[in-house]
Design a protein around this motif. Structure first.
Motif, PDB file in Angstrom:
ATOM      1  N   ALA A 102       0.816  -1.218   0.000  1.00 48.69           N
ATOM      2  CA  ALA A 102       0.000   0.000   0.000  1.00 48.69           C
ATOM      3  C   ALA A 102       0.849   1.267   0.000  1.00 48.69           C
ATOM      4  O   ALA A 102       0.586   2.203  -0.762  1.00 48.69           O
ATOM      5  N   PHE A 103       1.867   1.329   0.874  1.00 49.52           N
ATOM      6  CA  PHE A 103       2.687   2.543   0.943  1.00 49.52           C
ATOM      7  C   PHE A 103       3.359   2.823  -0.390  1.00 49.52           C
ATOM      8  O   PHE A 103       3.335   3.955  -0.889  1.00 49.52           O
ATOM      9  N   GLU A 104       3.946   1.795  -0.988  1.00 51.58           N
ATOM     10  CA  GLU A 104       4.601   1.970  -2.285  1.00 51.58           C
ATOM     11  C   GLU A 104       3.596   2.378  -3.346  1.00 51.58           C
ATOM     12  O   GLU A 104       3.891   3.203  -4.219  1.00 51.58           O
ATOM     13  N   GLY A 105       2.384   1.816  -3.265  1.00 49.12           N
ATOM     14  CA  GLY A 105       1.350   2.167  -4.236  1.00 49.12           C
ATOM     15  C   GLY A 105       0.990   3.635  -4.187  1.00 49.12           C
ATOM     16  O   GLY A 105       0.917   4.311  -5.218  1.00 49.12           O
ATOM     17  N   PHE A 106       0.786   4.172  -2.986  1.00 49.39           N
ATOM     18  CA  PHE A 106       0.428   5.582  -2.873  1.00 49.39           C
ATOM     19  C   PHE A 106       1.592   6.488  -3.237  1.00 49.39           C
ATOM     20  O   PHE A 106       1.395   7.608  -3.711  1.00 49.39           O
ATOM     21  N   GLU A 107       2.823   5.999  -3.035  1.00 51.68           N
ATOM     22  CA  GLU A 107       3.979   6.766  -3.509  1.00 51.68           C
ATOM     23  C   GLU A 107       3.978   6.879  -5.028  1.00 51.68           C
ATOM     24  O   GLU A 107       4.506   7.838  -5.590  1.00 51.68           O
ATOM     25  N   LEU A 108       3.381   5.887  -5.699  1.00 53.61           N
ATOM     26  CA  LEU A 108       3.271   5.904  -7.160  1.00 53.61           C
ATOM     27  C   LEU A 108       1.989   6.583  -7.626  1.00 53.61           C
ATOM     28  O   LEU A 108       1.607   6.490  -8.786  1.00 53.61           O
ATOM     29  N   ASP A 109       1.310   7.252  -6.693  1.00 53.42           N
ATOM     30  CA  ASP A 109       0.139   8.081  -7.008  1.00 53.42           C
ATOM     31  C   ASP A 109      -1.068   7.268  -7.465  1.00 53.42           C
ATOM     32  O   ASP A 109      -1.815   7.712  -8.336  1.00 53.42           O
ATOM     33  N   VAL A 110      -1.263   6.083  -6.904  1.00 53.11           N
ATOM     34  CA  VAL A 110      -2.487   5.349  -7.219  1.00 53.11           C
ATOM     35  C   VAL A 110      -3.656   6.065  -6.559  1.00 53.11           C
ATOM     36  O   VAL A 110      -3.505   6.731  -5.539  1.00 53.11           O
ATOM     37  N   THR A 111      -4.834   5.928  -7.149  1.00 54.02           N
ATOM     38  CA  THR A 111      -6.014   6.611  -6.630  1.00 54.02           C
ATOM     39  C   THR A 111      -6.549   5.932  -5.382  1.00 54.02           C
ATOM     40  O   THR A 111      -7.013   6.597  -4.455  1.00 54.02           O
ATOM     41  N   ASP A 112      -6.481   4.607  -5.331  1.00 58.10           N
ATOM     42  CA  ASP A 112      -6.949   3.885  -4.146  1.00 58.10           C
ATOM     43  C   ASP A 112      -6.310   2.505  -4.126  1.00 58.10           C
ATOM     44  O   ASP A 112      -5.728   2.048  -5.127  1.00 58.10           O
ATOM     45  N   TYR A 113      -6.433   1.853  -2.977  1.00 57.23           N
ATOM     46  CA  TYR A 113      -5.829   0.528  -2.774  1.00 57.23           C
ATOM     47  C   TYR A 113      -6.875  -0.346  -2.091  1.00 57.23           C
ATOM     48  O   TYR A 113      -7.271  -0.068  -0.953  1.00 57.23           O
ATOM     49  N   LEU A 114      -7.338  -1.380  -2.783  1.00 59.76           N
ATOM     50  CA  LEU A 114      -8.388  -2.251  -2.258  1.00 59.76           C
ATOM     51  C   LEU A 114      -7.820  -3.627  -1.937  1.00 59.76           C
ATOM     52  O   LEU A 114      -7.002  -4.169  -2.681  1.00 59.76           O
ATOM     53  N   LEU A 115      -8.272  -4.185  -0.834  1.00 55.47           N
ATOM     54  CA  LEU A 115      -7.874  -5.532  -0.457  1.00 55.47           C
ATOM     55  C   LEU A 115      -8.944  -6.532  -0.862  1.00 55.47           C
ATOM     56  O   LEU A 115     -10.147  -6.294  -0.681  1.00 55.47           O
ATOM     57  N   LYS A 116      -8.507  -7.646  -1.442  1.00 55.84           N
ATOM     58  CA  LYS A 116      -9.429  -8.723  -1.784  1.00 55.84           C
ATOM     59  C   LYS A 116      -9.853  -9.463  -0.516  1.00 55.84           C
ATOM     60  O   LYS A 116      -9.056  -9.567   0.428  1.00 55.84           O
ATOM     61  N   PRO A 117     -11.071  -9.989  -0.469  1.00 53.79           N
ATOM     62  CA  PRO A 117     -12.114  -9.888  -1.492  1.00 53.79           C
ATOM     63  C   PRO A 117     -12.764  -8.500  -1.481  1.00 53.79           C
ATOM     64  O   PRO A 117     -13.012  -7.937  -0.417  1.00 53.79           O
ATOM     65  N   VAL A 118     -13.009  -7.966  -2.658  1.00 57.42           N
ATOM     66  CA  VAL A 118     -13.518  -6.603  -2.794  1.00 57.42           C
ATOM     67  C   VAL A 118     -15.040  -6.597  -2.721  1.00 57.42           C
ATOM     68  O   VAL A 118     -15.706  -7.319  -3.465  1.00 57.42           O
ATOM     69  N   SER A 119     -15.570  -5.768  -1.855  1.00 57.44           N
ATOM     70  CA  SER A 119     -17.026  -5.624  -1.767  1.00 57.44           C
ATOM     71  C   SER A 119     -17.498  -4.566  -2.751  1.00 57.44           C
ATOM     72  O   SER A 119     -16.729  -3.689  -3.175  1.00 57.44           O
ATOM     73  N   GLY A 120     -18.763  -4.619  -3.101  1.00 60.60           N
ATOM     74  CA  GLY A 120     -19.320  -3.616  -3.989  1.00 60.60           C
ATOM     75  C   GLY A 120     -19.260  -2.226  -3.388  1.00 60.60           C
ATOM     76  O   GLY A 120     -19.004  -1.234  -4.085  1.00 60.60           O
ATOM     77  N   GLU A 121     -19.470  -2.130  -2.067  1.00 62.04           N
ATOM     78  CA  GLU A 121     -19.441  -0.837  -1.392  1.00 62.04           C
ATOM     79  C   GLU A 121     -18.047  -0.225  -1.422  1.00 62.04           C
ATOM     80  O   GLU A 121     -17.883   0.969  -1.693  1.00 62.04           O
ATOM     81  N   ARG A 122     -17.036  -1.049  -1.167  1.00 57.41           N
ATOM     82  CA  ARG A 122     -15.661  -0.520  -1.154  1.00 57.41           C
ATOM     83  C   ARG A 122     -15.217  -0.111  -2.548  1.00 57.41           C
ATOM     84  O   ARG A 122     -14.543   0.916  -2.722  1.00 57.41           O
TER      85      ARG A 122
END
Length: 238
Positions: free
Chosen positions: A85-105
């Motif tokens: 997650a930290f590396e992802g946000f450093e690369l400017d991702v819009t969001d980070y979701l953990l599986k299993p992904v719910s429709g609400e998330r």
């Protein structure tokens, strides 16, 4: 209408995302890829507005793909592993979701995608500071990723290869150097006043020639080389 590219090596993950995306009329899936190499080949001659990207894939993982992809669209990472997650946000991702992904998330993530897409359409001169400044950072505390709201941070204190992040009277010990953590913070909201201290501007309630007073009544020394920034604190110019 936003064009969506799904990249995941698991067919079940594709089915779950397609099921949830069916509830969003403004999202159109234009391509499904089952590895990063296939996705890079497709993107060489095609475009998407959003990538829903898995991390742990054969041949080339998702993070490696992001690092080599030029002019990438918005990215929402969808992974079973939170440690990226930290590396992802450093690369400017819009969001980070953990599986299993719910429709609400997923809906929450898509709202962020829409907001960013809308702000990208506004001329730069008319964008407000609040639209450009992130509201949180993701840091590593011991073995877990932790989300911290920027407005909750009072100041940062260097502590060897760690950083003490002070949230009022409480403290988190973050696995990072001060230099690396400061790079993830908006310059307009935080000011370095010492080689060991970075303050959140809105927490500074007083100052003299050698120190600043914070809202939690902590007084921090200002380093000699950082004294020029004192003139900008408390003026509303930062």
């Amino acid at each position: 209408m936003l064009d969506v590219l799904i990249i995941d090596d698991e067919p079940l993950a594709h089915r779950v995302l397609l099921h949830h995306l069916a509830n969003h009329d403004d999202m159109r899936v234009v391509k499904q890829c089952y590895n990063a190499t296939e996705a890079l080949a497709w993107l060489a001659s095609n475009q998407a507005d959003l990538m829903l990207l898995d991390i742990n894939m054969p041949m080339l993982n998702g993070m490696a793909m992001l690092k080599v992809l030029a002019n990438r669209p918005q990215v929402v990472i969808v992974s079973a592993y939170q440690e990226y997650a930290f590396e992802g946000f450093e690369l400017d991702v819009t969001d980070y979701l953990l599986k299993p992904v719910s429709g609400e998330r997923l809906s929450m993530a898509l709202d962020k995608v829409r907001q960013r897409a809308a702000s990208d359409q506004v001329p730069a001169a008319s964008q407000t500071v609040s639209e450009l400044i992130p509201d949180h950072i993701v840091v590593k505390v011991e073995r877990e990723q932790r989300r911290i709201l920027l407005n909750d941070i009072c100041y940062l204190e260097a502590y060897g290869n760690y950083v003490k992040v002070w949230l009022g009277d409480s403290m988190l010990l973050v696995n990072s150097t001060l230099k690396k953590l400061v790079a993830a913070l908006p310059e307009s909201a935080f000011t370095q006043i010492h080689k060991s201290y970075v303050v959140h501007n809105h927490c500074v309630i007083g100052k003299d020639s050698d120190s600043v007073l914070l809202a939690n009544q902590v007084r921090l020394k200002v380093g000699k080389s950082f004294k020029p920034v004192l003139g900008q604190l408390l003026t509303g110019s930062l």
